[in-house]
Design a protein around this motif. Sequence first.
Motif, PDB file in Angstrom:
ATOM      1  N   THR A 141      -3.384  12.813   2.554  1.00  0.00           N
ATOM      2  CA  THR A 141      -4.680  12.908   3.210  1.00  0.00           C
ATOM      3  C   THR A 141      -5.730  13.331   2.190  1.00  0.00           C
ATOM      4  N   LYS A 142      -6.998  13.315   2.591  1.00  0.00           N
ATOM      5  CA  LYS A 142      -8.058  13.722   1.675  1.00  0.00           C
ATOM      6  C   LYS A 142      -7.899  15.191   1.263  1.00  0.00           C
TER       7      LYS A 142
ATOM      8  N   HIS B 178     -10.307   3.902  -4.116  1.00  0.00           N
ATOM      9  CA  HIS B 178     -10.342   3.440  -2.729  1.00  0.00           C
ATOM     10  C   HIS B 178      -9.025   3.748  -2.008  1.00  0.00           C
ATOM     11  N   TYR B 179      -9.158   4.018  -0.717  1.00  0.00           N
ATOM     12  CA  TYR B 179      -7.979   4.235   0.124  1.00  0.00           C
ATOM     13  C   TYR B 179      -7.582   2.895   0.758  1.00  0.00           C
ATOM     14  N   ALA B 180      -6.727   2.180   0.086  1.00  0.00           N
ATOM     15  CA  ALA B 180      -6.209   0.889   0.543  1.00  0.00           C
ATOM     16  C   ALA B 180      -4.936   0.613  -0.248  1.00  0.00           C
ATOM     17  N   THR B 181      -4.196  -0.415   0.146  1.00  0.00           N
ATOM     18  CA  THR B 181      -2.912  -0.713  -0.481  1.00  0.00           C
ATOM     19  C   THR B 181      -2.807  -2.200  -0.791  1.00  0.00           C
TER      20      THR B 181
ATOM     21  N   ASP C  78      -3.443   6.690   5.058  1.00  0.00           N
ATOM     22  CA  ASP C  78      -4.316   7.661   5.714  1.00  0.00           C
ATOM     23  C   ASP C  78      -5.394   6.892   6.478  1.00  0.00           C
ATOM     24  N   GLN C  79      -5.160   6.680   7.763  1.00  0.00           N
ATOM     25  CA  GLN C  79      -6.078   5.882   8.568  1.00  0.00           C
ATOM     26  C   GLN C  79      -7.473   6.497   8.628  1.00  0.00           C
TER      27      GLN C  79
ATOM     28  N   ALA D  93      -5.140  -9.452  -7.587  1.00  0.00           N
ATOM     29  CA  ALA D  93      -4.093  -9.506  -8.615  1.00  0.00           C
ATOM     30  C   ALA D  93      -4.355  -8.516  -9.744  1.00  0.00           C
ATOM     31  N   HIS D  94      -5.598  -8.046  -9.870  1.00  0.00           N
ATOM     32  CA  HIS D  94      -5.954  -7.136 -10.955  1.00  0.00           C
ATOM     33  C   HIS D  94      -6.522  -5.823 -10.412  1.00  0.00           C
ATOM     34  N   ALA D  95      -6.144  -5.440  -9.203  1.00  0.00           N
ATOM     35  CA  ALA D  95      -6.655  -4.218  -8.579  1.00  0.00           C
ATOM     36  C   ALA D  95      -5.541  -3.203  -8.389  1.00  0.00           C
ATOM     37  N   LEU D  96      -5.838  -1.943  -8.705  1.00  0.00           N
ATOM     38  CA  LEU D  96      -4.914  -0.837  -8.459  1.00  0.00           C
ATOM     39  C   LEU D  96      -5.612   0.195  -7.589  1.00  0.00           C
ATOM     40  N   PHE D  97      -4.948   0.589  -6.506  1.00  0.00           N
ATOM     41  CA  PHE D  97      -5.472   1.614  -5.609  1.00  0.00           C
ATOM     42  C   PHE D  97      -4.419   2.718  -5.460  1.00  0.00           C
ATOM     43  N   PRO D  98      -4.303   3.605  -6.430  1.00  0.00           N
ATOM     44  CA  PRO D  98      -3.226   4.606  -6.410  1.00  0.00           C
ATOM     45  C   PRO D  98      -3.245   5.550  -5.214  1.00  0.00           C
ATOM     46  N   LEU D  99      -4.407   5.737  -4.585  1.00  0.00           N
ATOM     47  CA  LEU D  99      -4.472   6.682  -3.465  1.00  0.00           C
ATOM     48  C   LEU D  99      -3.959   6.077  -2.174  1.00  0.00           C
ATOM     49  N   GLY D 100      -4.037   4.765  -2.050  1.00  0.00           N
ATOM     50  CA  GLY D 100      -3.645   4.134  -0.798  1.00  0.00           C
ATOM     51  C   GLY D 100      -2.159   3.922  -0.655  1.00  0.00           C
ATOM     52  N   ASP D 101      -1.428   4.051  -1.759  1.00  0.00           N
ATOM     53  CA  ASP D 101       0.002   3.776  -1.732  1.00  0.00           C
ATOM     54  C   ASP D 101       0.828   4.963  -1.269  1.00  0.00           C
TER      55      ASP D 101
END
Length: 387
Positions: free
Chosen positions: A199-200, A150-153, A169-170, A187-195
């Motif tokens: 861009t895609k 997911h794209y989030a942070t 990346d809005q 607390a147990h989620a990792l979103f490596p793409l959002g950090d």
Amino acid sequence: MTETPGAAPDAFPGAPTGPRTGPRLRVLAAMSGGVDSAVAAARAVEAGHEVTGVHLALSANPQSFRTGARGCCTVEDSRDARRAADVIGIPFYVWDLAERFRAEVVDDFIDEYRAGRTPNPCLRCNEKIKFAALLDRALALGFDAVCTGHYATVRLTDDGRRELHRSHDQAKDQSYVLGVLDDRQLAHALFPLGDTGATKDEIRAEAERRGLAVARKPDSHDICFIADGDTQGFLARHLGSAEGDILDQDGTKLGTHQGAHGFTVGQRRGLRIGHPTADGKPRYVLDISPVENTVTVGPAEALDIAALTAIRPRWCGGTAPEGSGRYTAQLRAHGAETPVTTEVVDGELRVAFDAPVRGVAPGQAVVLYDGTRVVGSGTIAHTTAAR
């Protein structure tokens, strides 16, 4: 390996063993078979974590799901995920969650349409499958976190709380469909793409550099469990056909339909009324009544609403705000934000818009933001017309 629902945690040979030391996390990477989840898993490995890949088998008959750019539940996707895991160099397993997915997502989708509401199955899947069923099993098996594409942070505050924020990346931001996550899940989620600010296109280029064959694979679209993309046909098969009336705002019959479930609030095309309004302007669906099996249509301005009430609110990284608050609200996965005033009354979220908004349907989600931070979300139950 395929693990069936209900299997004991120690039945999973990929579960970590022994004590964990330092910042190295034991991560279960949910791999859909697409480019985003593959790169996310690779980045988690690169960050020094102990990563195991898992593909969720969500269909009891996956070969019936369309391959390519529609959906994310195909046999092809499972194979793509396995190949990506092999390239990354991590263990890989398939978990059968088809029964849970059917009950929590597909049946809920059908029931919501039966009740005249318009649900968002992606939010439901994130809440009930990826960050409930999957996360619970991951924790039981000794993992520290679930990683997705997911794209989030997720940000850690000075006082130790975790907050969900929009992606850098809005254009690809997916925080809206994650607005159902609570503090424990974050607390147990990792979103490596959002950090990162990638861009895609840059993610695809990174996948190619890493030798991942999914680098050029098209993004998935539509609803993953509807094979041909024909939502109305899917609903007709499950809910049947029943002729009902199409009415104007005064109750005058304008035509008939074969099932109220085939319409959504704000819909313009496919009404087949047969004659225009007196002023020649198009009509839109204003209301759906499953009890009377009627669909009410009218002018575009009648879609404007001034306020809404949302039920089952969920708060990201905190408790319910006290008193009234000022936020922005997003009403669709890729919709714009609009300023609102909110208040929680008797467990319900009341939202008043600074300016009228159009085409909001019960069953959709409203997600609140404070800047880039996701405050929480709720399921829209009622709306108040602007006039």
